[in-house]
Design an enzyme around this catalytic site. Structure first.
Site, PDB file in Angstrom:
ATOM      1  N   HIS A  27       0.857  -1.184   0.000  1.00 49.03           N
ATOM      2  CA  HIS A  27       0.000   0.000   0.000  1.00 49.03           C
ATOM      3  C   HIS A  27       0.896   1.238   0.000  1.00 49.03           C
ATOM      4  O   HIS A  27       1.935   1.264   0.683  1.00 49.03           O
ATOM      5  CB  HIS A  27      -0.900  -0.009   1.242  1.00 49.03           C
ATOM      6  N   ASP A  29       0.943   4.165   1.417  1.00 47.50           N
ATOM      7  CA  ASP A  29       1.312   4.713   2.726  1.00 47.50           C
ATOM      8  C   ASP A  29       2.262   3.783   3.468  1.00 47.50           C
ATOM      9  O   ASP A  29       3.222   4.225   4.117  1.00 47.50           O
ATOM     10  CB  ASP A  29       0.070   4.957   3.583  1.00 47.50           C
ATOM     11  N   LYS A  30       2.017   2.482   3.363  1.00 44.71           N
ATOM     12  CA  LYS A  30       2.885   1.518   4.048  1.00 44.71           C
ATOM     13  C   LYS A  30       4.255   1.449   3.393  1.00 44.71           C
ATOM     14  O   LYS A  30       5.282   1.249   4.066  1.00 44.71           O
ATOM     15  CB  LYS A  30       2.234   0.137   4.054  1.00 44.71           C
ATOM     16  N   GLU A  55      10.547  11.485   6.878  1.00 46.22           N
ATOM     17  CA  GLU A  55       9.242  11.305   6.243  1.00 46.22           C
ATOM     18  C   GLU A  55       9.451  10.906   4.783  1.00 46.22           C
ATOM     19  O   GLU A  55      10.444  11.278   4.155  1.00 46.22           O
ATOM     20  CB  GLU A  55       8.430  12.596   6.292  1.00 46.22           C
ATOM     21  N   GLU A  68      14.709  15.595   9.141  1.00 54.05           N
ATOM     22  CA  GLU A  68      15.859  16.104   9.884  1.00 54.05           C
ATOM     23  C   GLU A  68      16.641  14.911  10.450  1.00 54.05           C
ATOM     24  O   GLU A  68      16.073  14.122  11.211  1.00 54.05           O
ATOM     25  CB  GLU A  68      15.413  17.009  11.029  1.00 54.05           C
ATOM     26  N   LYS A 187      -5.673  -4.262   0.649  1.00 55.08           N
ATOM     27  CA  LYS A 187      -6.282  -3.851   1.914  1.00 55.08           C
ATOM     28  C   LYS A 187      -7.176  -4.970   2.425  1.00 55.08           C
ATOM     29  O   LYS A 187      -7.725  -5.760   1.650  1.00 55.08           O
ATOM     30  CB  LYS A 187      -7.120  -2.574   1.731  1.00 55.08           C
ATOM     31  N   PHE A 286      -8.610  -4.869  -9.898  1.00 55.36           N
ATOM     32  CA  PHE A 286      -7.707  -3.985  -9.157  1.00 55.36           C
ATOM     33  C   PHE A 286      -6.310  -4.219  -9.738  1.00 55.36           C
ATOM     34  O   PHE A 286      -5.470  -4.868  -9.133  1.00 55.36           O
ATOM     35  CB  PHE A 286      -7.774  -4.333  -7.670  1.00 55.36           C
ATOM     36  N   ASP A 294      -2.621   5.695  -5.973  1.00 54.67           N
ATOM     37  CA  ASP A 294      -2.828   6.635  -4.859  1.00 54.67           C
ATOM     38  C   ASP A 294      -1.480   7.117  -4.350  1.00 54.67           C
ATOM     39  O   ASP A 294      -0.543   6.325  -4.241  1.00 54.67           O
ATOM     40  CB  ASP A 294      -3.584   5.962  -3.697  1.00 54.67           C
ATOM     41  N   ALA A 295      -1.396   8.387  -4.000  1.00 57.39           N
ATOM     42  CA  ALA A 295      -0.170   8.912  -3.391  1.00 57.39           C
ATOM     43  C   ALA A 295       0.018   8.296  -2.010  1.00 57.39           C
ATOM     44  O   ALA A 295      -0.947   7.950  -1.322  1.00 57.39           O
ATOM     45  CB  ALA A 295      -0.243  10.429  -3.291  1.00 57.39           C
ATOM     46  N   ARG A 300       0.361   7.738   7.823  1.00 53.50           N
ATOM     47  CA  ARG A 300      -1.086   7.844   7.586  1.00 53.50           C
ATOM     48  C   ARG A 300      -1.843   6.572   7.959  1.00 53.50           C
ATOM     49  O   ARG A 300      -3.045   6.487   7.725  1.00 53.50           O
ATOM     50  CB  ARG A 300      -1.369   8.198   6.119  1.00 53.50           C
ATOM     51  N   LYS A 301      -1.152   5.604   8.546  1.00 51.89           N
ATOM     52  CA  LYS A 301      -1.818   4.353   8.923  1.00 51.89           C
ATOM     53  C   LYS A 301      -1.574   4.057  10.403  1.00 51.89           C
ATOM     54  O   LYS A 301      -1.221   2.936  10.793  1.00 51.89           O
ATOM     55  CB  LYS A 301      -1.324   3.212   8.036  1.00 51.89           C
ATOM     56  N   LYS A 321      11.390   7.374  13.044  1.00 51.11           N
ATOM     57  CA  LYS A 321      11.717   8.108  14.267  1.00 51.11           C
ATOM     58  C   LYS A 321      12.633   7.292  15.174  1.00 51.11           C
ATOM     59  O   LYS A 321      12.366   6.122  15.449  1.00 51.11           O
ATOM     60  CB  LYS A 321      10.436   8.460  15.027  1.00 51.11           C
ATOM     61  N   LYS A 325      12.155   9.964  20.136  1.00 48.56           N
ATOM     62  CA  LYS A 325      10.802  10.397  19.749  1.00 48.56           C
ATOM     63  C   LYS A 325       9.793   9.516  20.479  1.00 48.56           C
ATOM     64  O   LYS A 325       9.561   8.362  20.106  1.00 48.56           O
ATOM     65  CB  LYS A 325      10.597  10.299  18.248  1.00 48.56           C
ATOM     66  N   ASP A 327       6.682   9.481  20.576  1.00 47.55           N
ATOM     67  CA  ASP A 327       5.544   8.982  19.799  1.00 47.55           C
ATOM     68  C   ASP A 327       5.693   7.490  19.564  1.00 47.55           C
ATOM     69  O   ASP A 327       4.712   6.746  19.584  1.00 47.55           O
ATOM     70  CB  ASP A 327       5.468   9.685  18.433  1.00 47.55           C
TER      71      ASP A 327
END
Length: 465
Positions: A27, A29-30, A55, A68, A187, A286, A294-295, A300-301, A321, A325, A327
């Protein structure tokens, strides 16, 4: 007459439906998550103290890394990106949406853009410069959560465990050649009927719906020698859509469910049957997928990366990260704390929250929710105190206890960061946060004994009072 306090109301059972979704490693995003973590691994491989915030963005036949990074490592970003793209399986791109040959991205021809600067000196000075490892502050403010439930052997919600593993099986049968006509993008989504017991615990009763949308080669026309680079075996032609769907049901859905173990020791396949609604490629074909369809973007997941909508989420992404970090690192320790509570029999479900301020080592707060499932005579406050005694959630301490300065993150970037089997390879500890701490000694304690243990511990060195 005054309303009865909520905590005194009789608990009742109820039946409900809950759904979770996941995506394959192909995918868009993945893909970006994996590229970001491939960059992180390359940094940590040469410099364990690297400070990384990477990113990734992908669209059509282009991948861009930005962020960074301060590291002593010498990085070949072009090589890192292309290797990650190839590992996923993207090896063909045709700039034509009517093409049936384009998989959506090509490791050899894709454009690689790099926009990387060093970490801000303001952040570096406030977080780690001049500080010991244990006094390193959080890389940013934020809130993080961890969740566990006793409904499965790995203490993950069945909806999410199933959705995640379906995607992983899709990839396995593609890469093994068993279903060679599958392509990287895809998906999954699962709906399960649950029974919530009077004690707050939840039990999956039946699999209500399974949705799988997977990229594939052109039915009845695509040939294996052209679809699979390097294939030298006998020629094969892709099956019809109907035959594809039948193979997916047998080789992906049933196989996956057989390998998920429920609380009662039975496979999740025992909850699957004629009552289950199946939607396999419900939109039809598909063929166009990946960044061409898709971009993609790192981060985003975040629900797919965690608990599929169960528990809670603080909003921060993981991939790209380094351990400062929080997160990422604090979400990992939250999972270990929640899982430790459940596997030790202190509650059937557990949610843990931490919060931090940038540059400050000690967590600002610790919150525990057990949904009324606490056991052994302990209450939520007791369990909170137990976690304060047993765990050190300062970023430096987390990095040490979970061995987070090792180059092992690309493996985490697809198929969920949690519910994975911990293992050691080449001296690196993968998914160490899934090794729950044994807290069973607290089962026989009373509240006053837990309080006394807290006062006698060094918790003020680790926590804000």
């Amino acid at each position: 007459m005054a309303a009865e306090p909520a905590q005194k109301k009789a608990k009742t059972t109820r039946t409900f439906l809950f759904s979770s979704e996941s995506v394959n490693e192909g995918h868009p995003d993945k893909l970006c998550d994996q590229v970001s973590d491939a960059v992180l691994d390359a940094c940590l491989r040469e410099d364990p103290q690297s400070k990384v915030a990477c990113e990734t963005c992908a669209k059509d036949n282009m991948v861009m890394v930005a962020g960074e990074i301060t590291t002593k490592a010498k990085l070949d970003y072009d090589k890192i990106v292309r290797a990650a793209v190839l590992q996923i399986g993207y090896d063909s791109y045709v700039d034509d949406l009517s093409s049936v040959d384009s998989k959506g991205l090509c490791d050899k021809t894709c454009e690689v853009l790099v926009r990387i600067n060093k970490q801000s000196p303001d952040i570096a000075g406030g977080v780690h410069v001049g500080k010991t490892d244990m006094d390193v502050g959080a890389g940013d403010q934020g809130i993080m959560f961890g969740y566990a439930s006793d409904e499965t052997s790995d203490c993950m919600p069945l909806t999410h465990s199933m959705a995640t593993r379906l995607g992983k099986t899709l990839t396995e049968v593609r890469k093994s050649g068993e279903c060679w006509w599958l392509r990287p993008d895809g998906k999954t989504q699962v709906t399960i009927e649950y029974l919530q017991h009077a004690d707050g615990s939840v039990e999956p009763k039946k699999i209500h719906t399974v949705v799988i949308s997977t990229q594939h080669a052109e039915p009845l026309k695509a040939v294996r020698s052209k679809e699979c680079a390097g294939y030298k075996g006998p020629e094969m032609t892709a099956p019809s859509m109907e035959a594809m769907n039948k193979e997916i049901e047998e080789k992906v859905i049933r196989r996956t469910l057989q390998n998920i173990t429920l609380k009662n020791g039975q496979p999740a396949l025992s909850l699957y049957g004629s009552h289950t609604h199946l939607h396999i490629n419900p939109s039809g074909k598909f063929i166009i997928g990946g960044p061409q369809g898709d971009a993609g973007l790192t981060g985003r997941k975040i629900i797919i990366d965690t608990y599929g909508g169960w528990g809670a989420h603080g909003g921060g992404a993981f991939s790209g990260k380094d351990p400062t970090k929080v997160d990422r690192s604090a979400a990992y320790i939250c999972r270990q704390m929640a899982k430790s509570v459940v596997t030790s029999g202190l509650s059937a479900r557990c949610l843990v929250q931490l919060s931090y301020a940038i540059g400050v080592a000690k967590p600002l707060s610790l919150f525990v929710e057990t949904y009324g499932t606490e056991k052994q005579g302990l209450d939520v406050d007791d369990i909170t105190n137990i976690l304060k005694i047993e765990f050190d959630c300062r970023p430096g301490a987390i990095a040490v206890s979970l061995a987070l300065r090792e180059p092992k993150y690309q493996e985490t970037a697809a198929y969920c960061h949690f519910g994975r089997e911990p293992y050691t390879k080449e001296g690196r500890k993968y998914f160490e946060w899934e090794n729950a701490m044994d807290l069973k000694k607290y089962q026989t304690m009373k509240s006053d004994q837990v309080s006394a243990s807290l006062k006698g511990s060094n918790y003020l060195a680790k926590w804000v009072d």
